[in-house]
Design a protein around this motif. Structure first.
Motif, PDB file in Angstrom:
ATOM      1  N   PRO A 104       8.925 -21.831  14.551  1.00  0.00           N
ATOM      2  CA  PRO A 104       8.980 -23.414  14.344  1.00  0.00           C
ATOM      3  C   PRO A 104      10.889 -23.750  14.614  1.00  0.00           C
ATOM      4  O   PRO A 104      10.950 -25.032  15.167  1.00  0.00           O
ATOM      5  N   ASP A 105      11.733 -22.857  13.961  1.00  0.00           N
ATOM      6  CA  ASP A 105      13.072 -23.520  13.842  1.00  0.00           C
ATOM      7  C   ASP A 105      13.886 -22.257  13.832  1.00  0.00           C
ATOM      8  O   ASP A 105      14.128 -21.564  12.667  1.00  0.00           O
ATOM      9  N   PRO A 106      14.726 -22.036  14.730  1.00  0.00           N
ATOM     10  CA  PRO A 106      14.445 -22.823  16.104  1.00  0.00           C
ATOM     11  C   PRO A 106      13.241 -22.123  16.918  1.00  0.00           C
ATOM     12  O   PRO A 106      12.969 -20.862  16.520  1.00  0.00           O
ATOM     13  N   PRO A 107      12.937 -22.691  17.770  1.00  0.00           N
ATOM     14  CA  PRO A 107      11.852 -22.274  18.622  1.00  0.00           C
ATOM     15  C   PRO A 107      12.146 -20.937  19.545  1.00  0.00           C
ATOM     16  O   PRO A 107      13.316 -20.687  19.695  1.00  0.00           O
ATOM     17  N   GLY A 108      10.948 -20.303  19.794  1.00  0.00           N
ATOM     18  CA  GLY A 108      11.135 -18.931  20.150  1.00  0.00           C
ATOM     19  C   GLY A 108      11.967 -19.022  21.679  1.00  0.00           C
ATOM     20  O   GLY A 108      12.809 -18.115  21.929  1.00  0.00           O
ATOM     21  N   GLN A 109      11.674 -19.945  22.412  1.00  0.00           N
ATOM     22  CA  GLN A 109      12.263 -20.007  23.624  1.00  0.00           C
ATOM     23  C   GLN A 109      13.751 -20.232  23.677  1.00  0.00           C
ATOM     24  O   GLN A 109      14.596 -19.726  24.345  1.00  0.00           O
ATOM     25  N   VAL A 110      14.212 -20.812  22.529  1.00  0.00           N
ATOM     26  CA  VAL A 110      15.572 -20.898  22.246  1.00  0.00           C
ATOM     27  C   VAL A 110      16.610 -19.642  21.762  1.00  0.00           C
ATOM     28  O   VAL A 110      17.472 -19.385  22.078  1.00  0.00           O
ATOM     29  N   LEU A 111      15.326 -18.980  21.049  1.00  0.00           N
ATOM     30  CA  LEU A 111      16.089 -17.552  20.746  1.00  0.00           C
ATOM     31  C   LEU A 111      15.957 -16.655  22.026  1.00  0.00           C
ATOM     32  O   LEU A 111      17.048 -15.727  22.112  1.00  0.00           O
ATOM     33  N   ILE A 112      15.250 -16.839  22.908  1.00  0.00           N
ATOM     34  CA  ILE A 112      15.187 -16.058  24.243  1.00  0.00           C
ATOM     35  C   ILE A 112      16.479 -16.380  24.952  1.00  0.00           C
ATOM     36  O   ILE A 112      17.123 -15.479  25.412  1.00  0.00           O
ATOM     37  N   ASP A 113      16.772 -17.698  25.148  1.00  0.00           N
ATOM     38  CA  ASP A 113      17.870 -17.893  25.640  1.00  0.00           C
ATOM     39  C   ASP A 113      19.120 -17.597  25.003  1.00  0.00           C
ATOM     40  O   ASP A 113      20.059 -17.145  25.737  1.00  0.00           O
ATOM     41  N   HIS A 114      19.178 -17.557  23.542  1.00  0.00           N
ATOM     42  CA  HIS A 114      20.398 -17.278  22.924  1.00  0.00           C
ATOM     43  C   HIS A 114      20.567 -15.813  23.274  1.00  0.00           C
ATOM     44  O   HIS A 114      21.873 -15.217  23.225  1.00  0.00           O
ATOM     45  N   THR A 115      19.595 -14.999  23.245  1.00  0.00           N
ATOM     46  CA  THR A 115      19.509 -13.561  23.476  1.00  0.00           C
ATOM     47  C   THR A 115      20.012 -13.100  24.788  1.00  0.00           C
ATOM     48  O   THR A 115      20.794 -12.202  24.955  1.00  0.00           O
ATOM     49  N   ARG A 116      19.419 -13.693  25.729  1.00  0.00           N
ATOM     50  CA  ARG A 116      20.053 -13.646  27.268  1.00  0.00           C
ATOM     51  C   ARG A 116      21.347 -14.052  27.345  1.00  0.00           C
ATOM     52  O   ARG A 116      22.186 -13.110  28.091  1.00  0.00           O
ATOM     53  N   ARG A 117      21.835 -14.760  26.568  1.00  0.00           N
ATOM     54  CA  ARG A 117      23.495 -15.205  26.789  1.00  0.00           C
ATOM     55  C   ARG A 117      24.212 -14.296  25.956  1.00  0.00           C
ATOM     56  O   ARG A 117      25.163 -14.280  26.388  1.00  0.00           O
ATOM     57  N   ASN A 118      23.804 -13.961  25.021  1.00  0.00           N
ATOM     58  CA  ASN A 118      24.777 -13.295  23.987  1.00  0.00           C
ATOM     59  C   ASN A 118      24.452 -11.587  23.675  1.00  0.00           C
ATOM     60  O   ASN A 118      25.084 -11.040  22.878  1.00  0.00           O
ATOM     61  N   SER A 119      23.682 -11.269  24.539  1.00  0.00           N
ATOM     62  CA  SER A 119      23.373  -9.613  24.417  1.00  0.00           C
ATOM     63  C   SER A 119      22.893  -9.100  26.004  1.00  0.00           C
ATOM     64  O   SER A 119      22.745  -9.587  26.635  1.00  0.00           O
ATOM     65  N   ALA A 120      22.918  -7.733  25.751  1.00  0.00           N
ATOM     66  CA  ALA A 120      22.377  -7.023  26.780  1.00  0.00           C
ATOM     67  C   ALA A 120      21.072  -6.484  26.710  1.00  0.00           C
ATOM     68  O   ALA A 120      20.564  -5.576  27.357  1.00  0.00           O
ATOM     69  N   SER A 121      20.250  -7.043  25.636  1.00  0.00           N
ATOM     70  CA  SER A 121      18.971  -6.467  25.420  1.00  0.00           C
ATOM     71  C   SER A 121      17.631  -7.023  26.472  1.00  0.00           C
ATOM     72  O   SER A 121      17.916  -8.184  26.873  1.00  0.00           O
ATOM     73  N   ALA A 122      16.927  -6.037  26.877  1.00  0.00           N
ATOM     74  CA  ALA A 122      15.440  -6.601  27.355  1.00  0.00           C
ATOM     75  C   ALA A 122      15.024  -7.483  26.351  1.00  0.00           C
ATOM     76  O   ALA A 122      15.083  -7.341  24.955  1.00  0.00           O
ATOM     77  N   ILE A 123      14.135  -8.523  26.930  1.00  0.00           N
ATOM     78  CA  ILE A 123      13.213  -9.342  25.779  1.00  0.00           C
ATOM     79  C   ILE A 123      11.964  -9.407  26.152  1.00  0.00           C
ATOM     80  O   ILE A 123      11.735  -9.838  27.471  1.00  0.00           O
ATOM     81  N   VAL A 177       6.168 -19.951  31.674  1.00  0.00           N
ATOM     82  CA  VAL A 177       7.333 -20.000  32.713  1.00  0.00           C
ATOM     83  C   VAL A 177       8.359 -20.456  32.010  1.00  0.00           C
ATOM     84  O   VAL A 177       9.369 -20.134  32.389  1.00  0.00           O
ATOM     85  N   GLY A 178       8.110 -21.247  30.919  1.00  0.00           N
ATOM     86  CA  GLY A 178       9.206 -21.392  30.027  1.00  0.00           C
ATOM     87  C   GLY A 178       9.800 -20.310  29.326  1.00  0.00           C
ATOM     88  O   GLY A 178      11.191 -20.204  29.188  1.00  0.00           O
ATOM     89  N   CYS A 179       9.132 -19.259  28.884  1.00  0.00           N
ATOM     90  CA  CYS A 179       9.657 -18.180  28.699  1.00  0.00           C
ATOM     91  C   CYS A 179      10.501 -17.435  29.681  1.00  0.00           C
ATOM     92  O   CYS A 179      11.748 -17.117  29.133  1.00  0.00           O
ATOM     93  N   TYR A 180       9.955 -17.146  30.650  1.00  0.00           N
ATOM     94  CA  TYR A 180      10.916 -16.617  31.866  1.00  0.00           C
ATOM     95  C   TYR A 180      12.029 -17.340  32.067  1.00  0.00           C
ATOM     96  O   TYR A 180      13.177 -16.721  32.578  1.00  0.00           O
ATOM     97  N   ARG A 181      11.873 -18.692  32.298  1.00  0.00           N
ATOM     98  CA  ARG A 181      13.039 -19.636  32.706  1.00  0.00           C
ATOM     99  C   ARG A 181      14.056 -19.385  31.453  1.00  0.00           C
ATOM    100  O   ARG A 181      15.239 -19.329  31.858  1.00  0.00           O
ATOM    101  N   ALA A 182      13.814 -19.205  30.417  1.00  0.00           N
ATOM    102  CA  ALA A 182      14.651 -19.042  29.262  1.00  0.00           C
ATOM    103  C   ALA A 182      15.133 -17.689  29.295  1.00  0.00           C
ATOM    104  O   ALA A 182      16.433 -17.497  28.758  1.00  0.00           O
ATOM    105  N   GLY A 183      14.842 -16.535  30.098  1.00  0.00           N
ATOM    106  CA  GLY A 183      15.412 -15.374  30.248  1.00  0.00           C
ATOM    107  C   GLY A 183      14.526 -14.159  29.725  1.00  0.00           C
ATOM    108  O   GLY A 183      14.974 -12.977  29.654  1.00  0.00           O
ATOM    109  N   ALA A 184      13.206 -14.405  29.305  1.00  0.00           N
ATOM    110  CA  ALA A 184      12.274 -13.263  28.909  1.00  0.00           C
ATOM    111  C   ALA A 184      12.199 -12.290  30.017  1.00  0.00           C
ATOM    112  O   ALA A 184      12.081 -13.200  31.476  1.00  0.00           O
ATOM    113  N   ASP A 185      12.148 -11.036  29.835  1.00  0.00           N
ATOM    114  CA  ASP A 185      11.571 -10.129  30.862  1.00  0.00           C
ATOM    115  C   ASP A 185      10.211 -10.081  30.902  1.00  0.00           C
ATOM    116  O   ASP A 185       9.428  -9.526  32.226  1.00  0.00           O
ATOM    117  N   LEU A 186       9.503 -10.246  30.099  1.00  0.00           N
ATOM    118  CA  LEU A 186       8.022 -10.001  29.643  1.00  0.00           C
ATOM    119  C   LEU A 186       7.701 -10.952  28.865  1.00  0.00           C
ATOM    120  O   LEU A 186       8.126 -11.108  27.602  1.00  0.00           O
TER     121      LEU A 186
END
Length: 232
Positions: A59-78, A91-100
Motif C-alpha cells: 500500500p505505501d509506497p506501492p510496489g511499482q514505486v519500489l521497483i522504480d526505486h530499485t532500478r534507479r538506485n541499485s544493480a539488483s535484478a527485480i 506492463v506497469g511493473c515492466y515499465r517501472a523496471g522489473a525483469d520478471l
C-alpha cells in the motif's frame, strides 16, 4: 566456498513472507525479509543484493514505486509478485523496471530457478561493466566498439537502433518509441521488422563479443542496452 546469492524480499503478509524465506534459505539463498517499503529502502542502501523480490500490491509506497526505486538506485535484478494478474499491472511493473513478473502464490521451484537465472545474468553484465573498456557507438562512422576495442561496422538501421537504445541509459526503451524512431509507424509489419533487426544486431555482436548480449528484452515494454554505452 562460494558466497550465497543475497536476496531481499518485501512482503506485507507475515505467513507468506515466512514461507518464502524458509524455502529460499533451504535453496541456499541468503535472504533479508522486510514487511514494508520504508524498511526495504533502508536495507537496499546498506548492501548489494543480487535479486529483489517485491510484492507489487503493497500500500505505501506501492510496489511499482519500489521497483522504480530499485532500478534507479541499485544493480539488483527485480522480480515483481502479485496475486492480481492483468496486462495493465504486468506492463506497469515492466515499465517501472522489473525483469520478471510472477503471479502469487508463486511455485517455490520456479521462484528459486528464476532467482538463479537472473543472478547469473546480472553478474555477467556487472563483469562486463567492470571491464577496462566500454561500449562506444559512433553514429558518424556507423560503428560500435566493444569493451576490448574490437570495431563492428553497422548498417544504418542497426546504428539507429543502438542510438535509440542509448537514450534509455540502461533502461528499457518502449517498443512504440523504437518503432516510431526506426520506421515512423507502429503496425504489425513494423513490429516484425523491429524483431528481425534486434535479432540481426544481437548476432552481429555475438560474433565479435564473447560475453552475454547487452541488448536485453523487457517483455511487455521494449528493449534495453543494459550496460554503459558512450556515443557521439
Amino acid at each position: 566456498m562460494t558466497e550465497p546469492v543475497c536476496v531481499i524480499l518485501v512482503e506485507r503478509d507475515t505467513a507468506v513472507r515466512a514461507r518464502l524465506v524458509e524455502h529460499l534459505c533451504q535453496a541456499g539463498y541468503a535472504v533479508t525479509a522486510v514487511s514494508d517499503g520504508h524498511a526495504y529502502r533502508r536495507h537496499l542502501s546498506d548492501r548489494h543484493y543480487a535479486v529483489a523480490l517485491i510484492a507489487v500490491e503493497l500500500p505505501d509506497p506501492p510496489g511499482q514505486v519500489l521497483i522504480d526505486h530499485t532500478r534507479r538506485n541499485s544493480a539488483s535484478a527485480i522480480i515483481g509478485i502479485a496475486t492480481e494478474d492483468t496486462v495493465e499491472l504486468r506492463v506497469g511493473c515492466y515499465r517501472a523496471g522489473a525483469d520478471l513478473f510472477l503471479r502469487a502464490p508463486v511455485d517455490d521451484l520456479e521462484l528459486a530457478a528464476a532467482i538463479a537465472s537472473l543472478a547469473r545474468r546480472y553478474e555477467r553484465l556487472r563483469a562486463v561493466s567492470r571491464s577496462p573498456g566500454r561500449w562506444r557507438l559512433s553514429a558518424r562512422r556507423r560503428a560500435l566498439a566493444t569493451p576490448d576495442g574490437d570495431l563492428l561496422e553497422l548498417s544504418p538501421k542497426e546504428c539507429r537502433l543502438l542510438e535509440l537504445l542509448a537514450l534509455g541509459d540502461g533502461r528499457a526503451v518502449a517498443r512504440g518509441v523504437l518503432l516510431e524512431g526506426l520506421y515512423a509507424r507502429d503496425d504489425e509489419s513494423a513490429a516484425r521488422a523491429l524483431e528481425t533487426l534486434v535479432r540481426r544486431t544481437r548476432r552481429k555482436l555475438a560474433a565479435r563479443w564473447p560475453g552475454p548480449s547487452p541488448i536485453l528484452t523487457e517483455h511487455g515494454v521494449g528493449y534495453a542496452f543494459s550496460v554503459p554505452l558512450a556515443w557521439d
